[in-house]
Design an enzyme around this catalytic site. Sequence first.
Site: not given
Ligand code: GTR
Length: 421
Positions: A257, A261, A348, A398
């Site tokens: 996540s 990045k 998402w 996720h």
């Molecule tokens: C979310 C965000 C994503 C992702 C995620 C995470 O809220 O919108 O871009 O980075 O968090 O890090 O779990």
Amino acid sequence: MALYTLGINFCFLPASAQMPANYDEDKIKPYQLPDPLRMENGKTVTSSKQWEKQRIAILNLFKTHVYGAMPGKVAGLTFRTLSVDSMALDGKAIRKQIAVIFGKDANSPKMEVLLYLPVEAKSPVPVFAGLNFYGNQTVHTDPGINLPTGWIANGPTGVENNIANVASRGFQTERWQLEELISRGYGLATAYYGDLEPDHAEGWKTGIRTTLAKSLGLQAQEWSAIGAWAWGLSRMMDYLETEPLVNARQVALTGHSRLGKAALWAAANDTRFAIVISNNSGEGGAALARRNYGETVEVINTSFPHWFVAKFKEYNKDPNQLPVDQHMLLALMAPRPLYVASAVEDQWADPKGEFLGAKHAEPVYQLFNKKGLGVVQMPDVNQPVGDVVAYHIRSGKHDINAYDWQQYLNFADRHFNNPAK
Ligand code: GTR
């Protein structure tokens, strides 16, 4: 749709994540991707030699428009071993904890690296490296792991008033699969990302962008939180290069996540990372910014204004104006093995956008005669594809779980020809 299925971590839930998001392919606005091979003079890169220059040009575009500057090593970088246990994990692993101190003076800011290595290894081992969300103690229940003392986001068991206590031990064991890594002959190096910069809009004030501004010769606003986390990964690599039990030429950088990045940005800048793995990194990671699907440039910049440089916000309304897109970030990994992974319930993060990010990086890999994904369409669920560039979309939410790790371990076995396994 439940926030859970959107892949939003409950404790990081930003207000703007509640803005309506598009999940309809038919409503994707038309877009044209910039060509990673097209040079500033309008000519096309045709060889790996020419790519060297183009690579720097693209890296600089990402610095200016998305992630900000990336400083080099800080003067006086010091590694101090805090503890060693050769009988960790029931005698299967060596556990080391190392303070990576960003300066000569003992009061300099620091990051604590937790390293596990298989006891049975006969030669220096390949290592998976990556940052964690809630402190090193969350990756395993091992009671010998130091608790972090700094700010931690509230939410998980064992974090109260932004301080972690013993009840947080092993909170994310599932996400690290440590015993499996050790049994397959790999080490694990991790550090808490908040050691570099606490993840909230004001975090930069106490993080390294402020505390190291003088020593790095850089103002906080010239880079970003993702930049600071990525910089920390390179300092972890500096340490790993000094560790005789580690094969520093075989470090696989992973990140889930937002930390995916950061891993991508770290590996784009630092080619010492031999393999790069993006797990559900989504917007600002592997997913194409031009696709208005799930999280968008505008939403991410509104929810997390500290993650990117101010300039990136200029593209909120029209990402088509960006001189780059995320396939170009992925192309910066070439010719190194790259694995991009998505999850079905993580809409998402735009799984298709992540797949297309990897797909459109292929022309750069081809300059090195490296095979890409080997498919034109997204593969079925739980059907990994690709060789040097690999991709899967797994069932579920996720997360990074045992299934993901099995693919990454197989991928690393293949590319590292791991002798220790
Ligand atoms: C979310 C965000 C994503 C992702 C995620 C995470 O809220 O919108 O871009 O980075 O968090 O890090 O779990």
